[in-house]
Design an enzyme around this catalytic site. Structure first.
Site, PDB file in Angstrom:
ATOM      1  N   ALA A   9       0.681  -1.266  -0.047  1.00 17.25           N
ATOM      2  CA  ALA A   9       0.013   0.120  -0.127  1.00 17.25           C
ATOM      3  C   ALA A   9       1.030   1.419   0.030  1.00 17.25           C
ATOM      4  CB  ALA A   9      -0.900  -0.023   1.276  1.00 17.25           C
ATOM      5  N   CYS A  10       0.641   2.225  -1.031  1.00 15.16           N
ATOM      6  CA  CYS A  10       1.329   3.442  -0.917  1.00 15.16           C
ATOM      7  C   CYS A  10       0.355   4.576  -0.813  1.00 15.16           C
ATOM      8  CB  CYS A  10       1.905   3.552  -2.263  1.00 15.16           C
ATOM      9  SG  CYS A  10       1.094   3.866  -3.657  1.00 15.16           S
ATOM     10  N   ILE A  11       0.850   5.715  -0.476  1.00 16.21           N
ATOM     11  CA  ILE A  11      -0.047   6.995  -0.296  1.00 16.21           C
ATOM     12  C   ILE A  11      -1.134   7.088  -1.231  1.00 16.21           C
ATOM     13  CG2 ILE A  11       0.142   9.253   0.204  1.00 16.21           C
ATOM     14  CD1 ILE A  11       1.403   8.143   2.523  1.00 16.21           C
TER      15      ILE A  11
END
Length: 108
Positions: A9-11
């Site tokens: 998960a990234c921003i």
């Protein structure tokens, strides 16, 4: 056979989430490790891990730059946490470091 599950998960929930997922899968398979990775991206949770898959895993890898959705599912597991950039730049090292963590746990 060693088994890993993981979450990426990234921003923004876009490119890094999926590039990290791809690299974890690629290098785990190269090392002979059974792997399933859940992507928590802009489209929501994809390839969601079942509780049985989590429970059966030797290790959980969080390749994340943000919070993990439903993190409590992993509360009983050993977690190896890195940023998505680390996995994108050197996924092979991340998998090898995670494998060492499992070996050290089994040795104790």
């Amino acid at each position: 056979m060693t088994k890993f599950v993981g979450v990426t998960a990234c921003i923004a929930g876009l490119a890094h989430t999926y590039m990290a997922k791809t690299n974890l899968e690629k290098y785990a398979k190269k090392e002979g490790i059974d792997v399933k990775i859940e992507a928590q991206g802009s489209m929501g949770v994809e390839n969601k891990l079942s509780q049985d898959e989590i429970d059966e895993a030797d290790l959980v890898i969080f390749a994340v730059d943000t919070n993990v959705t439903e993190r409590d599912r992993f509360s009983e597991k050993q977690i190896f946490e890195v940023g998505t950039n680390q996995v994108i730049k050197d996924g092979e090292k991340v998998i090898k470091d995670a494998s060492k963590m499992v070996e050290n746990e089994k040795g104790n």
